[in-house]
Scaffold this active site. Structure first.
Site, PDB file in Angstrom:
ATOM      1  CE  LYS A  61      -4.329   1.372   1.849  1.00 24.99           C
ATOM      2  NZ  LYS A  61      -5.100   1.038   0.489  1.00 24.99           N
ATOM      3  CD  GLU A  99      -5.596  -3.742  -6.830  1.00 19.85           C
ATOM      4  OE1 GLU A  99      -5.602  -4.037  -5.660  1.00 19.85           O
ATOM      5  OE2 GLU A  99      -5.076  -2.218  -6.816  1.00 19.85           O
TER       6      GLU A  99
END
Length: 341
Positions: A185, A221
């Site tokens: 992240k 994604e």
């Protein structure tokens, strides 16, 4: 925000609101200090900090929920702690002990309790932990010092309209390189997605679908969220790739689909040319929770799943189960809920 100001809980979006306190801890000479709460939402750092020049930073996102009896609880913060440490390991930053991470989140929630939305409004307290490389440094190397901080803010739904289907388009751009930082992240992944998101938004789509960066034939994604699909024979399928962020929401849904809805669950390649196998699809993540995907534009044609206006029954049941656990209405698996005392 002034203590006398009132928040309209029903009109919360996903926008920054300054709350009363945030947590900050510094790493220097090989150790993290104890950390403290502060009212100051500004950080002063060296102009040569690695976070500014070389992207040495990462962050997390989790939420606090108010239950019907007024209790406040966190959803699987231990998983966020572990994922942040995976990011730190990849980016050569010092790890945060899991207990320190969870304690920092607890402190911030308790200190900002008045900002936790009431039960029944659908609002939550979004918690943002982050680590940045700081200190005097100009070479391409790890920073000499680091700051770990946690702040929070009340939020409503990430996509306006709540649990209503939205459409996505296929992006020509990549958000991460093969074997790069796609599983971390890291802020750079999100910077790389901004242009693609703007193009999608300008064309009237909620967001874009990123494909695998190696072949551009498989879904990776759905914007800043993970993708899932429900096949016509009732399998819960989600992509597997070295470039996908391991979403805590996604892995929670994999368990719920299997143990609560009794579906077969699979992590596998999701080929663009095989979208007809899915009768429902969605995007999932901490911010988005579950966002039903009405259709995906591919080769100038909109591939519609269940409906552009109605939520599919399995997606709806997954949403109700997940949110029910998060808000304390349904008993979740052991260890998922952390009470804020």
């Amino acid at each position: 925000m002034n203590k006398n100001e009132k928040i309209n809980w029903d009109e919360l979006g996903f926008d920054y609101i300054k709350t009363d306190y945030r947590y900050i801890s510094t790493w220097k000479d090989g150790n993290w200090n104890e950390g403290t709460l502060t009212k100051d939402n500004m950080i002063t750092i060296s102009e040569s900090s690695t976070a500014l020049h070389y992207g040495q930073q990462c962050f997390e996102g989790l939420k606090a929920y108010r239950t019907k009896d007024g209790t406040i609880q966190l959803f699987r913060p231990n998983r966020n702690a572990s994922r942040m440490n995976d990011s730190c390991d990849k980016l050569l930053m010092p790890e945060i002990p899991n207990d320190k991470f969870i304690d920092a989140c607890m402190q911030v929630v308790k200190a900002n309790e008045r900002f936790v939305p009431p039960y029944g409004t659908g609002g939550t307290l979004y918690i943002r932990p982050f680590i940045i490389g700081v200190g005097d440094n100009i070479g391409v190397k790890p920073a000499p010092e680091y700051i770990f901080s946690v702040f929070c803010l009340p939020v409503g739904p990430y996509f306006k309209g709540g649990l209503t289907p939205v459409n996505f388009m296929i992006s020509d751009y990549d958000r991460a390189a093969p074997y790069g930082t796609g599983q971390q992240k890291a802020g750079g992944n999100y910077a790389a997605s901004l242009q693609a998101h703007k193009i999608a938004s300008d064309r009237g789509f909620a967001d874009c679908i990123f494909l695998d960066p190696s072949t551009h034939t498989k879904i990776d994604e759905a914007g800043a969220a993970n993708f899932f699909g429900i096949t016509k024979d009732n399998k819960f399928v989600t992509p597997i790739s070295s470039s996908i962020l391991p979403s805590i929401t996604k892995y929670s849904l994999l368990e719920l689909a299997k143990d609560y809805l009794h579906l077969e669950t699979v992590e596998e390649d999701v080929l663009l040319d095989d979208l007809d196998r899915f009768k429902e699809a969605g995007a999932c993540g901490t911010a988005a929770v579950i966002t039903p995907i009405g259709g995906i534009e591919y080769k100038d044609k909109l591939h519609v799943f269940h409906s552009e206006t109605e939520v599919g029954p399995i997606t709806k049941k997954l949403y109700e189960t997940l949110v029910g656990i998060q808000f304390g209405d349904i008993e979740g698996p052991e260890g998922w809920i952390y009470k804020v005392n």
